[in-house]
Design a protein around this motif. Structure first.
Motif, PDB file in Angstrom:
ATOM      1  N   GLU A  93      25.440  55.666  69.279  1.00  0.00           N
ATOM      2  CA  GLU A  93      25.153  54.339  69.812  1.00  0.00           C
ATOM      3  C   GLU A  93      23.736  54.260  70.372  1.00  0.00           C
ATOM      4  O   GLU A  93      23.051  53.248  70.222  1.00  0.00           O
ATOM      5  N   SER A  94      23.270  55.342  70.984  1.00  0.00           N
ATOM      6  CA  SER A  94      21.906  55.325  71.527  1.00  0.00           C
ATOM      7  C   SER A  94      20.872  55.231  70.402  1.00  0.00           C
ATOM      8  O   SER A  94      19.845  54.552  70.561  1.00  0.00           O
ATOM      9  N   GLU A  95      21.129  55.895  69.270  1.00  0.00           N
ATOM     10  CA  GLU A  95      20.215  55.766  68.126  1.00  0.00           C
ATOM     11  C   GLU A  95      20.243  54.344  67.586  1.00  0.00           C
ATOM     12  O   GLU A  95      19.195  53.769  67.266  1.00  0.00           O
ATOM     13  N   HIS A  96      21.433  53.768  67.491  1.00  0.00           N
ATOM     14  CA  HIS A  96      21.562  52.383  67.030  1.00  0.00           C
ATOM     15  C   HIS A  96      20.734  51.455  67.910  1.00  0.00           C
ATOM     16  O   HIS A  96      19.960  50.621  67.431  1.00  0.00           O
ATOM     17  N   ASP A  97      20.903  51.599  69.222  1.00  0.00           N
ATOM     18  CA  ASP A  97      20.193  50.733  70.155  1.00  0.00           C
ATOM     19  C   ASP A  97      18.681  50.917  70.063  1.00  0.00           C
ATOM     20  O   ASP A  97      17.925  49.944  70.145  1.00  0.00           O
ATOM     21  N   ALA A  98      18.227  52.162  69.892  1.00  0.00           N
ATOM     22  CA  ALA A  98      16.793  52.422  69.768  1.00  0.00           C
ATOM     23  C   ALA A  98      16.222  51.769  68.506  1.00  0.00           C
ATOM     24  O   ALA A  98      15.156  51.146  68.547  1.00  0.00           O
ATOM     25  N   VAL A  99      16.939  51.905  67.387  1.00  0.00           N
ATOM     26  CA  VAL A  99      16.476  51.301  66.129  1.00  0.00           C
ATOM     27  C   VAL A  99      16.487  49.777  66.245  1.00  0.00           C
ATOM     28  O   VAL A  99      15.516  49.112  65.870  1.00  0.00           O
ATOM     29  N   ALA A 100      17.572  49.219  66.765  1.00  0.00           N
ATOM     30  CA  ALA A 100      17.665  47.763  66.905  1.00  0.00           C
ATOM     31  C   ALA A 100      16.548  47.230  67.792  1.00  0.00           C
ATOM     32  O   ALA A 100      15.957  46.181  67.500  1.00  0.00           O
ATOM     33  N   GLY A 101      16.239  47.956  68.863  1.00  0.00           N
ATOM     34  CA  GLY A 101      15.151  47.536  69.748  1.00  0.00           C
ATOM     35  C   GLY A 101      13.800  47.556  69.057  1.00  0.00           C
ATOM     36  O   GLY A 101      13.005  46.619  69.199  1.00  0.00           O
ATOM     37  N   LEU A 102      13.536  48.618  68.299  1.00  0.00           N
ATOM     38  CA  LEU A 102      12.262  48.707  67.575  1.00  0.00           C
ATOM     39  C   LEU A 102      12.157  47.606  66.517  1.00  0.00           C
ATOM     40  O   LEU A 102      11.111  46.963  66.379  1.00  0.00           O
ATOM     41  N   LEU A 103      13.233  47.380  65.789  1.00  0.00           N
ATOM     42  CA  LEU A 103      13.213  46.326  64.766  1.00  0.00           C
ATOM     43  C   LEU A 103      12.991  44.954  65.387  1.00  0.00           C
ATOM     44  O   LEU A 103      12.304  44.112  64.808  1.00  0.00           O
ATOM     45  N   ALA A 104      13.542  44.730  66.570  1.00  0.00           N
ATOM     46  CA  ALA A 104      13.387  43.433  67.238  1.00  0.00           C
ATOM     47  C   ALA A 104      11.944  43.184  67.664  1.00  0.00           C
ATOM     48  O   ALA A 104      11.514  42.036  67.763  1.00  0.00           O
ATOM     49  N   ARG A 105      11.203  44.253  67.892  1.00  0.00           N
ATOM     50  CA  ARG A 105       9.809  44.124  68.342  1.00  0.00           C
ATOM     51  C   ARG A 105       8.804  44.244  67.197  1.00  0.00           C
ATOM     52  O   ARG A 105       7.600  44.288  67.437  1.00  0.00           O
ATOM     53  N   SER A 106       9.269  44.314  65.969  1.00  0.00           N
ATOM     54  CA  SER A 106       8.356  44.544  64.845  1.00  0.00           C
ATOM     55  C   SER A 106       8.445  43.428  63.817  1.00  0.00           C
ATOM     56  O   SER A 106       9.296  42.555  63.910  1.00  0.00           O
ATOM     57  N   ASP A 107       7.566  43.533  62.833  1.00  0.00           N
ATOM     58  CA  ASP A 107       7.587  42.582  61.722  1.00  0.00           C
ATOM     59  C   ASP A 107       8.553  43.021  60.625  1.00  0.00           C
ATOM     60  O   ASP A 107       8.757  42.299  59.655  1.00  0.00           O
TER      61      ASP A 107
END
Length: 118
Positions: A93-107
Motif C-alpha cells: 500500500e505504501s508503494e501504491h500511495d507513493a506512485v499515485a502521489g508522484l503521478l498526481a504531481r506529474s504530466d
C-alpha cells in the motif's frame, strides 16, 4: 405482543440483509480506485511502448520509489485487441500511495496509466 416482536424482527432482518448486500456489492467500500478507460479508448501497444521509451527518466523515478515497483506495457483488453497502457505494478500500500502521489504531481506519459498490485 408477539405480533410486535415479529414485526421488529422482520425490520431488523431486512436492514441487516440490505446492509450485507450493499457492502458485498462494493457500494460502501469500493474494491479498487485504480481503473483504466474502456478498451476502445486505449492507445495501441506501439503507442504505449513509445510513451515508455520517451519517458525513461520518469520510469526510473517511479521504479525508484520502492523495491517492488515495476513499470511496463500492460494489455488489459481481451486477446486480439491491440490496445495497451502503461502499467505500474506494486507490492504494498505504501508503494501504491507513493506512485499515485508522484503521478498526481506529474504530466504522466501521455497515455493512460494503470496501477496493479502484484
Amino acid at each position: 405482543m408477539a405480533q410486535i416482536s415479529r414485526i421488529t424482527f422482520g425490520a431488523v432482518a431486512a436492514v441487516v440483509i440490505g446492509t450485507v448486500t450493499v457492502v458485498g456489492l462494493g457500494g460502501v467500500w469500493p474494491t479498487s480506485s485504480d481503473t483504466h478507460p474502456p478498451c476502445e479508448q486505449l492507445p495501441t501497444a506501439a503507442e504505449a511502448e513509445a510513451a515508455l521509451a520517451r519517458n525513461q527518466l520518469f520510469v526510473n523515478d517511479i521504479e525508484g520509489l520502492g523495491a517492488g515497483i515495476s513499470v511496463g506495457v500492460g494489455k488489459p483488453c481481451p486477446r486480439g485487441q491491440d490496445r495497451a497502457l502503461v502499467q505500474v505494478s506494486f507490492t504494498s500500500e505504501s508503494e501504491h500511495d507513493a506512485v499515485a502521489g508522484l503521478l498526481a504531481r506529474s504530466d504522466g506519459f501521455g497515455v493512460p496509466v494503470h496501477l496493479v498490485e502484484k
